[in-house]
Structures are given as structure tokens and as C-alpha cells.
Design a protein around this motif. Sequence first.
Motif, PDB file in Angstrom:
ATOM      1  N   VAL A 132      55.679  11.636 -51.207  1.00  0.00           N
ATOM      2  CA  VAL A 132      54.349  12.249 -50.552  1.00  0.00           C
ATOM      3  C   VAL A 132      54.547  12.116 -48.942  1.00  0.00           C
ATOM      4  O   VAL A 132      53.970  12.719 -48.282  1.00  0.00           O
ATOM      5  N   ASN A 133      55.484  11.027 -48.764  1.00  0.00           N
ATOM      6  CA  ASN A 133      55.442  11.131 -47.139  1.00  0.00           C
ATOM      7  C   ASN A 133      56.690  11.819 -46.501  1.00  0.00           C
ATOM      8  O   ASN A 133      56.955  11.498 -45.358  1.00  0.00           O
ATOM      9  N   SER A 134      57.315  12.470 -47.176  1.00  0.00           N
ATOM     10  CA  SER A 134      58.654  13.194 -46.845  1.00  0.00           C
ATOM     11  C   SER A 134      58.247  14.619 -46.602  1.00  0.00           C
ATOM     12  O   SER A 134      59.146  15.456 -46.203  1.00  0.00           O
ATOM     13  N   PHE A 135      57.086  15.245 -47.318  1.00  0.00           N
ATOM     14  CA  PHE A 135      56.728  16.468 -47.015  1.00  0.00           C
ATOM     15  C   PHE A 135      56.650  17.038 -45.486  1.00  0.00           C
ATOM     16  O   PHE A 135      56.215  16.294 -44.592  1.00  0.00           O
ATOM     17  N   ASP A 136      57.307  18.061 -45.222  1.00  0.00           N
ATOM     18  CA  ASP A 136      57.406  18.538 -43.878  1.00  0.00           C
ATOM     19  C   ASP A 136      56.824  20.286 -43.690  1.00  0.00           C
ATOM     20  O   ASP A 136      57.466  21.091 -44.292  1.00  0.00           O
ATOM     21  N   SER A 137      55.704  20.050 -43.287  1.00  0.00           N
ATOM     22  CA  SER A 137      54.937  21.539 -43.025  1.00  0.00           C
ATOM     23  C   SER A 137      55.885  22.585 -42.186  1.00  0.00           C
ATOM     24  O   SER A 137      55.492  23.776 -42.230  1.00  0.00           O
ATOM     25  N   GLY A 196      52.895  26.308 -53.669  1.00  0.00           N
ATOM     26  CA  GLY A 196      53.550  25.814 -52.292  1.00  0.00           C
ATOM     27  C   GLY A 196      52.454  25.147 -51.310  1.00  0.00           C
ATOM     28  O   GLY A 196      53.062  24.847 -50.266  1.00  0.00           O
ATOM     29  N   ASN A 197      51.046  25.020 -51.729  1.00  0.00           N
ATOM     30  CA  ASN A 197      50.345  23.986 -50.927  1.00  0.00           C
ATOM     31  C   ASN A 197      50.846  22.505 -50.804  1.00  0.00           C
ATOM     32  O   ASN A 197      50.414  21.745 -51.767  1.00  0.00           O
ATOM     33  N   LEU A 198      51.400  22.344 -49.641  1.00  0.00           N
ATOM     34  CA  LEU A 198      51.644  20.763 -49.618  1.00  0.00           C
ATOM     35  C   LEU A 198      50.603  19.815 -49.562  1.00  0.00           C
ATOM     36  O   LEU A 198      50.841  18.770 -49.900  1.00  0.00           O
ATOM     37  N   GLU A 199      49.613  20.356 -48.908  1.00  0.00           N
ATOM     38  CA  GLU A 199      48.305  19.267 -48.790  1.00  0.00           C
ATOM     39  C   GLU A 199      47.998  19.009 -50.106  1.00  0.00           C
ATOM     40  O   GLU A 199      47.663  17.920 -50.525  1.00  0.00           O
ATOM     41  N   GLN A 200      47.728  20.093 -51.025  1.00  0.00           N
ATOM     42  CA  GLN A 200      47.512  19.857 -52.546  1.00  0.00           C
ATOM     43  C   GLN A 200      48.380  18.951 -53.090  1.00  0.00           C
ATOM     44  O   GLN A 200      48.081  18.103 -54.169  1.00  0.00           O
ATOM     45  N   TRP A 201      49.958  19.325 -52.801  1.00  0.00           N
ATOM     46  CA  TRP A 201      50.873  18.450 -53.370  1.00  0.00           C
ATOM     47  C   TRP A 201      50.514  16.873 -53.086  1.00  0.00           C
ATOM     48  O   TRP A 201      50.922  15.943 -53.953  1.00  0.00           O
ATOM     49  N   LYS A 202      50.298  16.816 -51.863  1.00  0.00           N
ATOM     50  CA  LYS A 202      50.169  15.355 -51.337  1.00  0.00           C
ATOM     51  C   LYS A 202      48.926  14.650 -52.161  1.00  0.00           C
ATOM     52  O   LYS A 202      49.007  13.525 -52.613  1.00  0.00           O
ATOM     53  N   SER A 261      47.012  11.193 -56.483  1.00  0.00           N
ATOM     54  CA  SER A 261      45.910  11.165 -57.629  1.00  0.00           C
ATOM     55  C   SER A 261      47.091  10.392 -58.789  1.00  0.00           C
ATOM     56  O   SER A 261      46.503   9.576 -59.639  1.00  0.00           O
ATOM     57  N   LEU A 262      47.944  10.822 -58.822  1.00  0.00           N
ATOM     58  CA  LEU A 262      48.952  10.496 -59.776  1.00  0.00           C
ATOM     59  C   LEU A 262      49.444   9.024 -59.766  1.00  0.00           C
ATOM     60  O   LEU A 262      49.554   8.157 -60.801  1.00  0.00           O
ATOM     61  N   MET A 263      49.588   8.530 -58.541  1.00  0.00           N
ATOM     62  CA  MET A 263      49.698   7.219 -58.393  1.00  0.00           C
ATOM     63  C   MET A 263      48.655   6.274 -58.821  1.00  0.00           C
ATOM     64  O   MET A 263      48.812   5.160 -59.240  1.00  0.00           O
ATOM     65  N   LEU A 264      47.335   6.560 -58.343  1.00  0.00           N
ATOM     66  CA  LEU A 264      46.158   5.984 -58.568  1.00  0.00           C
ATOM     67  C   LEU A 264      46.115   6.040 -59.984  1.00  0.00           C
ATOM     68  O   LEU A 264      45.830   4.950 -60.873  1.00  0.00           O
ATOM     69  N   ARG A 265      46.606   7.121 -61.060  1.00  0.00           N
ATOM     70  CA  ARG A 265      46.560   7.028 -62.380  1.00  0.00           C
ATOM     71  C   ARG A 265      47.376   5.979 -63.100  1.00  0.00           C
ATOM     72  O   ARG A 265      46.873   5.309 -63.940  1.00  0.00           O
ATOM     73  N   LEU A 266      48.607   5.975 -62.314  1.00  0.00           N
ATOM     74  CA  LEU A 266      49.499   5.004 -62.759  1.00  0.00           C
ATOM     75  C   LEU A 266      49.030   3.462 -62.411  1.00  0.00           C
ATOM     76  O   LEU A 266      49.475   2.560 -63.291  1.00  0.00           O
ATOM     77  N   ALA A 267      48.468   3.278 -61.278  1.00  0.00           N
ATOM     78  CA  ALA A 267      48.181   1.918 -60.733  1.00  0.00           C
ATOM     79  C   ALA A 267      47.097   1.395 -61.831  1.00  0.00           C
ATOM     80  O   ALA A 267      47.182   0.266 -62.382  1.00  0.00           O
ATOM     81  N   LYS A 292      45.084   0.930 -54.050  1.00  0.00           N
ATOM     82  CA  LYS A 292      44.756   0.978 -52.595  1.00  0.00           C
ATOM     83  C   LYS A 292      45.427   2.117 -51.658  1.00  0.00           C
ATOM     84  O   LYS A 292      44.977   3.007 -50.879  1.00  0.00           O
ATOM     85  N   LYS A 293      46.821   1.975 -51.817  1.00  0.00           N
ATOM     86  CA  LYS A 293      47.778   2.921 -51.235  1.00  0.00           C
ATOM     87  C   LYS A 293      47.452   4.362 -51.394  1.00  0.00           C
ATOM     88  O   LYS A 293      47.396   5.070 -50.869  1.00  0.00           O
ATOM     89  N   ALA A 294      47.146   4.565 -52.930  1.00  0.00           N
ATOM     90  CA  ALA A 294      46.609   5.975 -53.332  1.00  0.00           C
ATOM     91  C   ALA A 294      45.424   6.357 -52.835  1.00  0.00           C
ATOM     92  O   ALA A 294      45.324   7.611 -52.143  1.00  0.00           O
ATOM     93  N   ILE A 295      44.564   5.530 -52.787  1.00  0.00           N
ATOM     94  CA  ILE A 295      43.172   5.671 -52.394  1.00  0.00           C
ATOM     95  C   ILE A 295      43.254   6.354 -50.769  1.00  0.00           C
ATOM     96  O   ILE A 295      42.744   7.146 -50.283  1.00  0.00           O
ATOM     97  N   ASN A 296      43.827   5.295 -50.111  1.00  0.00           N
ATOM     98  CA  ASN A 296      43.992   5.539 -48.552  1.00  0.00           C
ATOM     99  C   ASN A 296      44.803   6.675 -48.365  1.00  0.00           C
ATOM    100  O   ASN A 296      44.732   7.382 -47.078  1.00  0.00           O
ATOM    101  N   GLY A 297      45.907   7.125 -49.115  1.00  0.00           N
ATOM    102  CA  GLY A 297      46.691   8.317 -48.818  1.00  0.00           C
ATOM    103  C   GLY A 297      45.912   9.486 -48.874  1.00  0.00           C
ATOM    104  O   GLY A 297      46.378  10.630 -48.197  1.00  0.00           O
ATOM    105  N   GLY A 298      45.090   9.587 -49.876  1.00  0.00           N
ATOM    106  CA  GLY A 298      44.099  10.733 -50.016  1.00  0.00           C
ATOM    107  C   GLY A 298      44.383  11.419 -51.606  1.00  0.00           C
ATOM    108  O   GLY A 298      45.504  12.036 -51.564  1.00  0.00           O
TER     109      GLY A 298
END
Length: 498
Positions: free
Chosen positions: A189-194, A208-214, A219-225, A241-247
Motif C-alpha cells: 500500500v505504501n509503494s503505489f505510484d500515481s 486500476g483505481n489505486l486509491e481504492q486499492w489502498k 481493510s484487508l490488514m484490519l481484517r487480519l489484525a 491501528k496502522k490499517a485504520i490510520n492508513g485509510g
Amino acid sequence: MKLSNKYISKLAAPAFALFFSIGCVEDLKELNNNPNAINDLAYGIQLTNMQLSFTGGAHEIFRTSLGYCFSSIQQMADLESPVSGVFLPGDKYLNDPLFAAAFFEEAYINEYRNIADYVNRTASDPAAVNFHAIGRIWKVMSAHRLTDIYGDVPYFEAGMGYISNQWFPSYDSQEEIYMDMFKELDAAVNSFDSALGGPGNNDILYAGNLEQWKKFGYSLMLRLALRISKANPSEAESWAKKAINGGVMTSNEDLARVTHQVGGHRNPFNAGFNTRDRIRLSATFVNWLKDHGDPRLDIISWVQNGGPHQGLPNGYDNTTIQGYPGGSDINAYSNINPALRQWDSPSLHLTYAEVELMLAEAALKGWHSGSPKEHYEKGVTAAMRQWAIFGVEVPSFGEIETYLKENPFSAEKGMELIGEQYWAATFLVNWEGYAKWRQTGFPKLTPVNYPGNATNGQIPRRMTYSREEYSTNLQNVSQAVSRQGSDDFTTRVWWDKE
């Protein structure tokens, strides 16, 4: 020892042809060249294939997903057919190795060979940064479903046969898999380059919407957490917390789904629901909807003979059902609304409704400053409104408001209420509903104890490995069993704590 087709992709055939032709004369080398081979497969086309492979085919969706996951958490039930026998072994906790292992088999045949190749190829291409990031997220999506169903599975070496000759992959502990999946999501999620290109319409989730992929990645990170909240609370809190803060997802526009087409890739549930005429909605599920005055009942349930909504109780056969209202007349019981099981009905993978209910859970745990009640109500609202993507009429906001007033949230029963709503929201994402039920223990289900069942009357806690593994990858599967516990339905996976 023979090589399993789970690890030797058809894509690897040219490599084997070359290996076995080394001793041949120079003039015969050209016979090993396939003029129809694709040597430079477009990333976008391969991504489409990966997404469709995860969505699945009728084989594994009917056997493991419908056969066990749906029925184990009492959303579906069946009556034994006099001709074909039992359709849903999870309804009565029966042992059907082929049904239990179907997801395992198909994942290593169809998913991982492409995922491994795609991630490997895009990693070395500076112009494919966004393709690579999506591939890493999708690898986690696939791996987490597999490990949640089976526990310890091949992960680090999975699909690497034709890349690095890892034909017999070792099984990794679920704890190690989870820790790596968090790292993969964080990096992706931190490597996407618009500024760089992406898959466009070859991406059948988000075009291909990168914002939705982020949002999807977080959201997947939150599920796993939340999944590991009992097994490793500190890591769970940190990653939540990282997932929620990320968006995370913010509306039903963000939910992850695959849209199917008549004449193209069909909805994999279509065949299972439409050809197995002894499958019905469980009485547990239907009664819960009825008891709560849930407007989703009219969306989900359809009774063929025109009678009232009535679920089929789990654990019954054609003899024992005779004393139950409706008896053995299968058409007297609620089936799934035909509008939800068409060839072109969408497949859901991760929804905004889930995310809001997960945020309610995180807030209840003190990991998030939001209001558990507000997130709960948003989750219920989203879960009721998301049925619009199937082309059916959905409850109005007024109807939902009335429902929430009649079924209010309370912190004292918070996890029970969240667990029940998550169970309802993930109907048709049943492998996730099965995992969440094991994590939370909600809803509270009464097990059945059908004669000859394989669990001594306990709801299955995992599925069993492919029998083929014991003949083709014996050493590695044996190590996994030694570490995790018996390869049976009652062994708990790492995160599944009492």
C-alpha cells in the motif's frame, strides 16, 4: 516419487521439455520450441486471470465453500438425496475428504502458479510498480483464505516450482504466514505510484483505481489484525491501528466484487445452488432474520411452493425430518432468492459493511477512538444496502432506522451483536463468515450430533488437507501435522483460541 500437479504448472512444461532434451543432438533442440507459447504475457491479462481464479469455479465453491463453510455456521442445510446422497457434509459434520480439500487443491493448481509468476515478473520491472503492489495484496488475499481454512499451508515456497525448482514446498506455520502477510500489505500500500501506469480495465475489481486499492489493502490488514486478536493481542492492536490510520473503505462504492457475465466467467455459486435441489437456507439463519424483523429476509429467502419463510433445520435426514413442519417436502423450505444466484450475479470478496463492523469491534477493544455504536449502525446499514448490486430492491434508510431502533446496540453485548451482524453481512462471503465465527464465537450456534459424524458433535474448526499431499509431499505435510495437530476437523488453527 511422482510430482503433484498442484506444484507443477502447465506453464512449466517447456522447462521440463528442455531438461529432458539436454542429451539430444543439436538438430533436435528446435523440436522443443512451442510456436504457440506465450513468452511475455501481459501483466493485465494475468491479473484478470488471478482475480477470476480466486473467485473460483463451481468445483471448489460447491464443495468446500458451500459444502462445509456455509453449512458449518448454519446458514445452509440439506436433506439427503435418495439418488445422489449428501450434498453438504458440513450440515451433519460428515467426513468427505474430496469436499474438504477442494479449496486446497484448486488454490495450488490455479491460483498460486499465476500469483508467484506475476509477483516475480513485476518485481524486476520498474514500470510495473503498481502491478506489483496489486499482486502482493492479491497474494495476501489468496493466502489468508487458504490458511484460515486449513491452518499451516505452503506459503513462502508456494507456486515456486517453475521459478526456483521448489517442487515440494514446505508448510509454514500460520503465525509466520500472518506476520509476513502484514508486512506484504504494508509494503504494497505504501509503494503505489500515481505517476506510473496500472492495469486499467484488466483489473476487474477496481479498474486500476489505486486509491481504492489502498483502501482495500488497509481493510484487508484490519481484517487480519482482528483475526489474531486472541492469539497475539499486541500485534493485532498495532496492525489494526496502522490499517485504520492508513485509510479503510468508506462506502459501498469501495466493496471488492467481481462482476460476472452470461457467456463468460459465471458466478461459481450458480451451479451449486441451481442444480442441487436438496439444499436450503438453515432454520438457524432464517429464524434469526425473522426474530429480528430483518428486512433482508425477503431479499435472501424464496420459498418455491409459495409458503411462508421457513428454514431447513441442520442435521436432519429424510426420516428424522418427518416430525418437523414441512416434513420431507423440500419445496416447503426457504431457498436462496433466484435473483442472487444468476450466472451474472456478482461475487463478493470484502465489503464496506464488514469494515464498519470491524471498526466497531476495534473501537470496542479500545483500539480505535470512534464510537462502536456509530460504526455498528453504519455496518448494518451498508450490509442491507449492498444487496442493490444484485439488482434487487433494498430496504430504505427509514426501514433500516426502524430496524436499528428495534435492535439497538449495547456495549454490554457488543461483541455478540457485532458477531451476529458480521455473520449476516458475510452471507455469500461464507469462507470469511466461517473464519469470523471461529474468531469471535458469535453467533452462538447449537451443534448437531448426527449419527456417524466425524467430530463427535462439534462444529468443524478447520478443513483437512488434500489426500494427495500424503503421497506426493509426505515429509512436509507430516511436519505440519506434527506442529499443528491432527489433520482432522476439530484441530484449531493458530489464531482460533478458546
